[in-house]
Design a protein around this motif. Structure first.
Motif, short mmCIF file in Angstrom:
data_model
loop_
_atom_site.label_atom_id
_atom_site.label_comp_id
_atom_site.label_asym_id
_atom_site.label_seq_id
_atom_site.Cartn_x
_atom_site.Cartn_y
_atom_site.Cartn_z
N ALA A 234 58.89 15.93 79.54
CA ALA A 234 59.03 15.44 80.70
C ALA A 234 58.29 16.84 81.60
O ALA A 234 57.71 16.49 82.87
N ALA A 235 58.57 17.91 81.03
CA ALA A 235 58.03 19.22 81.78
C ALA A 235 57.24 20.06 80.70
O ALA A 235 57.04 21.20 80.95
N LEU A 236 56.40 19.24 80.20
CA LEU A 236 55.28 19.90 79.36
C LEU A 236 54.50 20.79 79.73
O LEU A 236 54.20 22.01 79.13
N GLU A 237 54.08 20.50 81.03
CA GLU A 237 52.94 21.69 81.57
C GLU A 237 53.33 22.86 81.73
O GLU A 237 52.93 23.86 81.62
N SER A 238 54.82 23.12 82.02
CA SER A 238 55.23 24.44 81.92
C SER A 238 55.34 25.08 80.62
O SER A 238 54.89 26.13 80.54
N VAL A 239 55.47 24.54 79.48
CA VAL A 239 55.01 24.89 78.09
C VAL A 239 53.60 25.36 78.03
O VAL A 239 53.45 26.44 77.57
N ILE A 240 52.73 24.50 78.42
CA ILE A 240 51.32 24.60 78.24
C ILE A 240 50.88 25.82 79.02
O ILE A 240 49.94 26.63 78.41
N THR A 241 51.36 26.09 80.26
CA THR A 241 51.04 27.02 81.02
C THR A 241 51.19 28.57 80.44
O THR A 241 50.22 29.42 80.09
N VAL A 242 52.50 28.49 79.77
CA VAL A 242 52.93 29.88 78.77
C VAL A 242 51.83 29.97 77.83
O VAL A 242 51.44 31.00 77.42
N ALA A 243 51.84 28.77 76.89
CA ALA A 243 50.92 29.04 75.67
C ALA A 243 49.56 29.18 75.87
O ALA A 243 49.04 30.18 75.45
N ASN A 244 49.00 28.85 77.04
CA ASN A 244 47.62 29.38 77.50
C ASN A 244 47.72 30.76 77.87
O ASN A 244 46.49 31.46 77.37
N ASP A 245 48.28 31.23 78.93
CA ASP A 245 48.37 32.33 79.17
C ASP A 245 48.60 33.54 78.21
O ASP A 245 47.97 34.70 78.09
#
Length: 330
Positions: A234-245
């Protein structure tokens, strides 16, 4: 002769009435408004797609909102008290059928009623969650579809070794309050061990904790794996942001999360899964008992890769690595 003719005519009229009566009953089934309560633990694309597929199957079978179908859709927003209240509401409303999307919703619905048919979808382990007695013979008032293919997790973990051969530590974020997640993580850890990889776990209890959990993985892991956990997804974008950065390759438990920005998964089509569940609902509405309907699960898996995520997360791709994969994010 007249008497005999009268008897024959009477018999013929009875037969016509019986045939006409049969058609009338069939028509009445479609004319009667069916009440279906849909309970969903949180909003995210996979669960939403399952719900949409379910409704599409009903429509294709002649059950349509505004005509002969009334749907009461309720989302618990991840709150277990709301989850239980929603199930009780559907029982009080005397629903004809309840669709429960995800394990916590299904458990609440099954606990709330033993009389109203309960269909579930997007469930990891229906037997372990005590929703059914067995996959082949559910035995109670509940049945449905599982989103767990026996090889899904194993294939995804094997893909980590294929795409990131130097990886050693794999970070896993999950809510240990979700029974489905506990099962998924157990299976993932077994698959990781078989591949010579080490699991680094971080648990959360709410979606608001996901970003901090992802940030805690930086410098500790080579790869992240997000299982089919409703709270985290439900909050996947938070993880994606860290993974990308931080250039951390991100593998996930289902294909919809790849479309949102994770790198790869062996996944399934949740709309199709929901559609299958909707066809089961039609059978129940027309007289079949849930106890007699085996639990279904996806037959096909496909490797889904997000090429844009690969660029963001520093993953080098070759034509050989992409062979046979479904590509998104181009």
């Amino acid at each position: 002769m007249k008497k005999r003719l009268a008897v024959l005519l009477s018999g013929a009229m009875l037969m016509l009435a019986a045939c006409g009566g049969g058609n009338q009953v069939s028509g009445e089934k479609k004319d009667k408004t069916v009440k279906i309560g849909i309970t969903q633990i949180v909003e995210h694309p996979s669960l939403d797609a399952a719900r949409e597929g379910f409704i599409a199957a009903l429509k294709d079978a002649g059950y349509e909102e505004g005509k002969n179908l009334k749907i009461d859709y309720q989302n618990a927003q991840g709150d277990m008290n709301n989850n239980a209240s929603i199930a009780q509401k559907f029982v009080s409303d005397d629903s004809d059928l309840i669709l429960a999307i995800a394990t916590p919703s299904a458990q609440a619905a099954v606990q709330a009623t033993k009389d109203i048919p309960v269909l579930f979808t997007a469930i990891t382990d229906p037997v372990g969650a005590e929703l059914v007695q067995s996959m082949e013979k559910p035995g109670g008032n509940a049945t449905g579809t599982s989103d767990t293919h026996p090889d899904a997790i194993k294939n995804t973990i094997a893909a980590i070794k294929k795409f990131i051969p130097d990886a050693k530590k794999v970070g896993i974020i999950y809510n240990n309050g979700e029974p489905n997640s506990v099962v998924n993580v157990k299976n993932a850890k077994e698959a990781l061990e078989a591949e010579g990889l080490e699991a680094v776990e971080t648990t959360i209890s709410a979606s608001s904790e996901v970003k901090q959990a992802a940030e805690s993985m930086v410098g500790r892991v080579d790869v992240m794996y997000i299982p089919k956990d409703n709270t985290v997804v439900a909050a996947l974008e938070s993880v994606i942001t860290v993974a990308n950065d931080k250039d951390i390759p991100m593998f996930v438990g289902e294909g919809d999360s790849v479309k949102r920005g994770a790198f790869a998964s062996y996944g399934l089509d949740y709309h199709e899964l929901g559609y299958t569940t909707g066809k089961m609902a039609v059978e129940i509405l027309e007289g079949k008992k849930p106890s007699e309907m085996p639990v279904g699960y996806p037959e096909n898996l496909e490797l889904v890769i997000n090429k844009k995520a690969a660029e963001e997360e520093g993953i080098a791709l070759t034509e050989d690595l992409l062979k046979g994969a479904k590509i998104v994010g181009e």
